[in-house]
Design an enzyme around this catalytic site. Structure first.
Site, PDB file in Angstrom:
ATOM      1  N   GLY A 246      47.962  80.171 122.188  1.00  0.00           N
ATOM      2  CA  GLY A 246      48.650  80.778 120.360  1.00  0.00           C
ATOM      3  C   GLY A 246      47.390  79.631 119.712  1.00  0.00           C
TER       4      GLY A 246
ATOM      5  N   ASN B 199      49.914  71.111 127.476  1.00  0.00           N
ATOM      6  CA  ASN B 199      50.936  70.788 128.440  1.00  0.00           C
ATOM      7  C   ASN B 199      50.390  68.428 129.052  1.00  0.00           C
ATOM      8  OD1 ASN B 199      48.370  70.256 130.810  1.00  0.00           O
ATOM      9  ND2 ASN B 199      48.545  71.975 130.375  1.00  0.00           N
TER      10      ASN B 199
ATOM     11  N   CYS C  36      48.684  55.962 123.265  1.00  0.00           N
ATOM     12  CA  CYS C  36      48.419  53.892 122.791  1.00  0.00           C
ATOM     13  C   CYS C  36      50.524  54.547 122.904  1.00  0.00           C
ATOM     14  CB  CYS C  36      48.043  53.683 121.908  1.00  0.00           C
ATOM     15  SG  CYS C  36      46.267  53.459 121.727  1.00  0.00           S
TER      16      CYS C  36
ATOM     17  N   CYS D  46      61.168  80.461 129.669  1.00  0.00           N
ATOM     18  CA  CYS D  46      60.006  80.667 129.234  1.00  0.00           C
ATOM     19  C   CYS D  46      60.109  79.549 127.675  1.00  0.00           C
ATOM     20  CB  CYS D  46      58.838  81.393 128.838  1.00  0.00           C
ATOM     21  SG  CYS D  46      59.777  82.401 127.455  1.00  0.00           S
TER      22      CYS D  46
ATOM     23  N   CYS E 246      39.912  52.776 126.165  1.00  0.00           N
ATOM     24  CA  CYS E 246      40.846  52.401 125.022  1.00  0.00           C
ATOM     25  C   CYS E 246      41.191  51.165 124.265  1.00  0.00           C
ATOM     26  CB  CYS E 246      42.236  52.881 124.679  1.00  0.00           C
ATOM     27  SG  CYS E 246      42.960  52.780 123.305  1.00  0.00           S
TER      28      CYS E 246
END
Length: 419
Positions: A94, A194, A239, A260, A318
């Site tokens: 989308g 996700n 983080c 959905c 990181c």
């Protein structure tokens, strides 16, 4: 059976086979549910030849005239530099499909698309795909459409899931060597839906010290956000992880059959627009690149913020980038000399009425120190200061004595009545 009858039977059989073949070609989706297409349709031929050099000429046949106008108006310097840039878009759904289309129309040099899903009829409410592309892989369908929109853009597609080990290595390799010059790409845009894929993008970009931007839309389709992530300088996705990630929950177990997430093309377009605008500002170095922009469609609220990296982040890469950034800042020379710009005196050639501009933001020395008229206002007269040292005129003294005598008389009468 005679030879003539056999020939007629063979002829009828050939005709039936030909008709069956034509039906399959016209309706490739009407095959059995277990069968899979063995090939993808070829990309359509572009409607025009490639343009070697961008032109600012304002003619109907120039697709870049409106874009080059940004340069003429002083918004962007050397807009044609966008043709040197390579951007990877992870997730062509989308948000990602609209982002890819916008960047293609802007004339980006190269797009690298990652997605493993297929186009479905259920996607038609929010994506730029067409119903006749249902069943095709999203990246292939996107490439076919985008090449037709702008044949100048080089498009590379990868139809796989980046969260698997082998595909993750390929994804990292394309970040490292996917540019037009076979070097590091300029930017990664995460448009996935996700957390597992977001963590994969985050891990790859921290590992390669790659600047990227993350985006998302809520399940109720009325809010979204974009986030600029520069390893070591800003917070990465790990983080400040969402609750699902921090709790170690498998998000696939949260989905229920028959339920959905909601989806609105308006919300998708707003988030995609913010993401592409931030991308253009970063790539072409104009305006201010936003570190975080939220969007609430119910109240039209657009909060902005910046998030510092977490010194206790779970991602080791990181933490390494944070250390490198701190060393970089510490080694930068400090310029103690601050140049104060000289105020330019405005000279008016004609001032027939002798008008002068005065600064009314501060009270003048002639104004009272106890009263402030405020900006743009002034007292019509100066209030008389009353203190013990103020000398009264004879008329003022007589009035003062008269009022005092009346007050004393009223007090005396009140006391007598009380007795």
């Amino acid at each position: 059976m005679s030879d003539e009858q056999i020939d007629k039977l063979v002829s009828r059989l050939d005709g039936a086979l030909n008709r069956l073949g034509n039906v399959k070609k016209d309706h490739p989706l009407e095959s059995s549910s277990n069968s899979k297409p063995t090939h993808q349709p070829k990309s359509p031929a572009p409607y025009r030849q490639k343009i070697e050099k961008l032109s600012a000429e304002v003619v109907d046949s120039n697709p870049y005239s409106r874009l080059m106008a940004l340069q003429r108006m002083g918004i962007v310097n050397e807009y044609e530099r966008i043709r040197e840039k390579t951007v990877a878009v992870v997730g062509v759904g989308g948000v990602g499909s609209v982002v890819a289309e916008m960047l293609t129309r802007c004339g980006i040099g190269k797009l690298i698309l990652f997605d493993y899903d297929k186009v479905e009829i259920a996607n038609m409410n929010r994506l730029f795909y067409q119903p006749n592309q249902a069943g095709l892989s999203k990246v292939e369908a996107a490439r076919d459409t985008l090449i037709h929109v702008n044949p100048d853009v080089q498009i590379e597609v990868h139809n796989f899931n980046i969260t698997t080990m082998d595909n993750f290595d390929t994804f990292v390799n394309r970040i490292r060597k996917g540019s037009l010059t076979d070097g590091k790409i300029d930017l990664v845009l995460s448009c996935v839906d996700n957390f597992e894929a977001r963590m994969a993008v985050n891990m790859a970009c921290n590992e390669e010290n790659q600047i990227w931007m993350e985006s998302g839309v809520s399940e109720n389709a009325v809010s979204g956000h974009i986030q600029y992530i520069e390893p070591g300088k800003t917070a990465c996705f790990a983080c400040v992880p969402p609750l699902v990630v921090a709790s170690g929950i498998d998000e696939r177990t949260l989905k229920r059959d028959g339920v959905c997430a909601a989806s609105l093309p308006t919300t998708m377009a707003v988030v995609a627009g913010f993401l592409v605008m931030n991308t253009l500002k970063y790539l072409l170095n104009f305006g201010e690149v936003s570190q975080y922009v939220g969007y609430n469609a119910l109240s039209d609220f657009f909060p902005r913020d910046s998030i510092k990296p977490n010194p206790y982040c779970d991602d080791s890469h990181c933490l390494q980038r944070q250390k490198e950034y701190e060393e970089k800042v510490a080694n930068q020379p400090v310029d103690l000399e601050v140049e104060v710009p000289e105020e330019e005196t405005v000279v008016h050639e004609d001032n027939e009425w002798g008008i002068e501009l005065v600064n009314e933001s501060e009270p003048s020395a002639e104004q009272s120190s106890s009263l402030n008229a405020g900006t743009g206002l002034k007292f019509a007269y100066e209030p008389i200061k009353r203190d013990a040292q103020t000398e009264l005129s004879p008329a003022q003294a007589a009035t003062h004595d008269f009022m005092k005598s009346i007050k004393d008389k009223l007090v005396e009468e009140a006391q007598n009545k009380g007795k």
